[in-house]
Design an enzyme around this catalytic site. Structure first.
Site, PDB file in Angstrom:
ATOM      1  N   SER A   9     -52.217 162.210  -5.900  1.00  0.00           N
ATOM      2  CA  SER A   9     -52.144 163.324  -6.843  1.00  0.00           C
ATOM      3  C   SER A   9     -50.827 163.263  -7.603  1.00  0.00           C
ATOM      4  O   SER A   9     -50.478 162.220  -8.151  1.00  0.00           O
ATOM      5  CB  SER A   9     -52.314 164.648  -6.085  1.00  0.00           C
ATOM      6  OG  SER A   9     -52.465 165.725  -6.985  1.00  0.00           O
ATOM      7  N   ASP A  58     -63.119 164.074 -10.367  1.00  0.00           N
ATOM      8  CA  ASP A  58     -61.984 164.590  -9.600  1.00  0.00           C
ATOM      9  C   ASP A  58     -61.942 166.117  -9.653  1.00  0.00           C
ATOM     10  O   ASP A  58     -61.918 166.718 -10.736  1.00  0.00           O
ATOM     11  CB  ASP A  58     -60.690 164.017 -10.172  1.00  0.00           C
ATOM     12  CG  ASP A  58     -59.475 164.404  -9.373  1.00  0.00           C
ATOM     13  OD1 ASP A  58     -59.034 163.601  -8.557  1.00  0.00           O
ATOM     14  OD2 ASP A  58     -58.978 165.529  -9.565  1.00  0.00           O
ATOM     15  N   HIS A  97     -60.559 165.169  -4.420  1.00  0.00           N
ATOM     16  CA  HIS A  97     -59.275 164.876  -5.057  1.00  0.00           C
ATOM     17  C   HIS A  97     -58.357 164.244  -4.012  1.00  0.00           C
ATOM     18  O   HIS A  97     -57.983 164.883  -3.039  1.00  0.00           O
ATOM     19  CB  HIS A  97     -58.649 166.164  -5.603  1.00  0.00           C
ATOM     20  CG  HIS A  97     -57.287 165.969  -6.195  1.00  0.00           C
ATOM     21  ND1 HIS A  97     -57.054 165.127  -7.260  1.00  0.00           N
ATOM     22  CD2 HIS A  97     -56.067 166.493  -5.855  1.00  0.00           C
ATOM     23  CE1 HIS A  97     -55.764 165.161  -7.563  1.00  0.00           C
ATOM     24  NE2 HIS A  97     -55.148 165.961  -6.720  1.00  0.00           N
TER      25      HIS A  97
END
Length: 399
Positions: A188, A284, A343
């Site tokens: 991330s 995502d 994610h």
């Protein structure tokens, strides 16, 4: 027939979306402790970084978790940066100082390592005995900020870039200067510096070392025709202004466009000289949740409209078109692009070893690419996202 197919798509979409946790942060909960070694890794506070001005938002030293390599992995390193979105205004950054996202004082004293950081030889055969490091994310700007002046009222420090350099210097001194293999990775917001700092990392290591980078859930898409709230544009502008992040961005990119756009990998990835690998879902959850208005309304109303189906399909196509072009996909560009409604994946035992595209797990695909066993650009094909925790074999479920 067309109506029947559309109904099938709606039902599939509704089934998958109904399984989401509605805070937008996770999909189905998974017991990741099963089949993993439960050894805990201690937190290390890098006190020496303070004298270099390399500190978290609250001025505390940076910190990391380190599991020492052994055997054949003793001279191999993985540096993994944790994520946690960004703080792009003073209020948000101040709020972070009350959590580990802004202060090393609040980071857990121990953590377990899973996925690519696991010390389980069976589950992580290629990297289990490497020197494995997890860096806490406490600067709020993907380790790009560098502001000398500290506001005496807020006491906020924007020093993420200094943290990166102080940490790498520390690991070099601890033996990484003699590394045979090294990976700069992150998930991330922590995966963005794995791309932005990739060439800097390569330059600090021996020429003889195999050095590559890995970004998980970090290929953030810049939508060019945005009708929705441009969340990422707002965030990126805030980072540039508040953290002075432009100094750490590729000069070739900022010479051609606004610096805030140069935080989107699609605009700077072609400038990266060091080989890198992308793990990302084409659906995502972070990007979709932050991009589209009405996303939760559809969920809460227990509907999955034709509009939402088309929105997701269009998002997929735009995301795929932003990836490195196939003509550029030599062995220096690896990809594992799945259809999971998720994610970040590589720190999850289920994600690392369970999700597959074209019959390969992330662990298998990345290892084959990293060790030059094969060129790997795996892209899944479904039109709609999948609940991959329920259906880990992606290809077989979709065909």
């Amino acid at each position: 027939m067309r109506s029947m197919e559309h109904t099938k798509l709606q039902c599939l979409c509704l089934l998958i979306f109904s399984l989401l946790v509605l805070n937008g942060k996770t999909v189905l909960g998974v017991n990741q402790t099963s089949n993993e070694n439960l050894g805990m890794v201690d937190l290390t506070i890098l006190e020496s970084a303070v004298s270099k001005g390399a500190v978290c938002l609250d001025g505390s030293p940076p910190a990391f978790y380190y599991d020492k390599g052994h055997g054949e992995g003793a001279n191999n390193w993985i540096i993994y940066f944790r994520g946690g979105e960004w703080c792009y205004n003073v209020i948000d950054c101040l709020n972070r100082t009350k959590t580990e996202k802004g202060s090393s004082k609040l980071a857990p004293k121990q953590r377990s390592f899973y996925g690519i950081l696991s010390n389980n030889k069976t589950l992580n055969p290629d990297f289990y005995n490497w020197n494995r490091v997890m860096v806490i994310y406490c600067d709020g700007a993907s380790f790009t900020g560098d502001v000398e002046i500290v506001d005496p009222v807020t006491n906020l420090h924007f020093r993420g870039a200094r943290i990166f350099h102080a940490l790498i210097e520390h690991f070099l001194a601890k033996g990484m200067k003699d590394a045979k293999n090294a990976i700069l990775a992150g998930g991330s917001a922590g995966g963005l510096p794995a791309l932005l700092h990739c060439d800097r990392f390569r330059a600090l290591l021996p020429n003889s070392a195999r050095v590559k980078c890995l970004a998980d859930g970090s290929y953030f898409l810049h939508k060019k025709n945005m009708k929705e709230i441009p969340f990422m544009d707002i965030v990126n502008e805030g980072l540039i202004t508040l953290h002075h992040s432009a100094k750490m961005l590729p000069s070739s990119c900022i010479s051609k466009m606004r610096p805030s756009l140069c935080l989107f990998p699609q605009y700077f990835q072609q400038e990266i000289q060091t080989p890198f690998f992308i793990v990302n879902s084409m659906f995502d959850t972070f990007q979709i949740n932050k991009t589209f208005l009405g996303y939760y309304e559809d969920l809460n109303n227990n509907t999955c409209s034709a509009t939402l189906v088309k929105t997701l399909q269009d998002f997929k196509q735009e995301f795929l078109s932003a990836l490195p072009k196939q003509s550029d996909c030599s062995s220096s560009r690896g990809m594992f692009i799945d259809s999971c409604l998720i994610h970040s994946q590589i720190l999850s035992g289920v994600g690392w070893n369970g999700f597959t595209v074209h019959n390969k797990t992330i662990a298998e695909a990345f290892s084959d690419w990293y060790f030059d066993r094969s060129s790997v650009q795996l892209i899944d094909t479904p039109d709609l996202p999948l609940n991959c925790y329920k259906f880990p074999s992606i290809t077989s479920f979709c065909t």
